[in-house]
Design a protein around this motif. Structure first.
Motif, short mmCIF file in Angstrom:
data_model
loop_
_atom_site.label_atom_id
_atom_site.label_comp_id
_atom_site.label_asym_id
_atom_site.label_seq_id
_atom_site.Cartn_x
_atom_site.Cartn_y
_atom_site.Cartn_z
N ALA A 178 0.86 -1.18 0.00
CA ALA A 178 0.00 0.00 0.00
C ALA A 178 0.90 1.23 0.00
CB ALA A 178 -0.90 0.00 1.24
N VAL A 179 0.64 2.16 -0.92
CA VAL A 179 1.44 3.37 -1.04
C VAL A 179 0.52 4.59 -0.99
CG1 VAL A 179 3.29 2.23 -2.32
CG2 VAL A 179 1.44 3.33 -3.58
N ASP A 180 1.07 5.72 -0.57
CA ASP A 180 0.29 6.95 -0.50
C ASP A 180 0.13 7.61 -1.86
OD1 ASP A 180 -0.04 6.71 2.25
OD2 ASP A 180 1.74 7.89 2.68
N ASP A 181 1.15 7.53 -2.70
CA ASP A 181 1.15 8.20 -3.99
C ASP A 181 1.68 7.24 -5.04
OD1 ASP A 181 1.67 9.74 -6.27
OD2 ASP A 181 2.34 11.47 -5.12
N LEU A 182 0.79 6.60 -5.77
CA LEU A 182 1.18 5.58 -6.74
C LEU A 182 2.05 6.15 -7.85
CD1 LEU A 182 0.94 2.64 -7.66
CD2 LEU A 182 -1.18 3.25 -8.81
N THR A 201 5.62 6.84 -6.60
CA THR A 201 6.28 5.57 -6.30
C THR A 201 6.70 4.89 -7.60
OG1 THR A 201 4.96 5.32 -4.29
CG2 THR A 201 6.04 3.34 -5.14
N TYR A 256 -9.47 2.01 -5.04
CA TYR A 256 -8.02 1.86 -5.21
C TYR A 256 -7.58 2.18 -6.63
CZ TYR A 256 -8.04 -0.90 -0.90
OH TYR A 256 -8.19 -1.32 0.39
N ARG A 257 -6.32 2.58 -6.75
CA ARG A 257 -5.57 2.54 -8.00
C ARG A 257 -4.53 1.44 -7.79
NH1 ARG A 257 -2.48 7.23 -9.27
NH2 ARG A 257 -2.47 6.51 -11.41
N GLU A 292 -2.87 2.17 -4.20
CA GLU A 292 -3.11 3.47 -3.58
C GLU A 292 -4.58 3.55 -3.22
OE1 GLU A 292 -3.09 8.23 -4.68
OE2 GLU A 292 -2.36 6.81 -6.15
N GLU A 293 -4.88 3.69 -1.94
CA GLU A 293 -6.27 3.81 -1.51
C GLU A 293 -6.77 5.20 -1.87
OE1 GLU A 293 -9.04 2.80 2.36
OE2 GLU A 293 -6.86 2.76 2.56
#
Length: 144
Positions: A95-99, A102, A124-125, A141-142
């Motif tokens: 899980a990442v904050d900014d796809l 990243t 999600y993305r 990314e949520e």
């Protein structure tokens, strides 16, 4: 009964490259060392073994990844190129904050997008990419 997943293990052929990749993703190196000898072989069933490992953790401290490079015995098979519908352990999802940022960081060090970045409803993305040694990882990314 208490249960907590401790770590996920991935066998790699270039430990330095894999550690650097996962550090760029945002993981933190806890330590590196050798796991070798008869006692270790009793756990794995491989007999006398020599393995260089690196343990990384997520910044929140809850997830860990153990990267292993086998010096002996030699690696016996390679399924890194397997498609996403292959049987067995396949990938780890982060899980990442900014796809987008990243992906940019990981692409700069050789990460390759497998398909497309997709949006799943308003939740999600998501995407898959190949990292060092063709390791398959997922990123999510949520949204809102």
């Amino acid at each position: 009964m208490a249960l907590r997943m401790d770590n996920m293990g991935i066998v790699v052929d270039d430990l330095d490259e894999a550690v650097a990749f996962f550090e760029i993703l945002g993981m933190e190196l806890e330590g590196r060392g050798m796991v070798e000898g008869e006692w270790a072989g009793r756990v794995t069933g491989l007999g006398d073994q020599q393995v260089e490992i690196a343990m990384l953790r997520t910044p929140d401290g809850h997830g860990k990844l153990e990267l292993s490079r086998f010096l002996s015995p030699a690696v016996v098979s390679d399924h890194r190129g397997a498609q996403v519908n292959a049987l067995g352990y396949l990938r780890v999802m982060f899980a990442v904050d900014d796809l987008d940022s990243t992906l940019a960081r990981l692409s700069a060090v050789g990460g390759v997008l497998v398909g497309d970045v997709v949006r799943f409803e308003d939740a999600y993305r998501l995407c898959y990419l190949r990292g060092p040694g063709s390791l398959l990882i997922g990123l999510a990314e949520e949204l809102g």
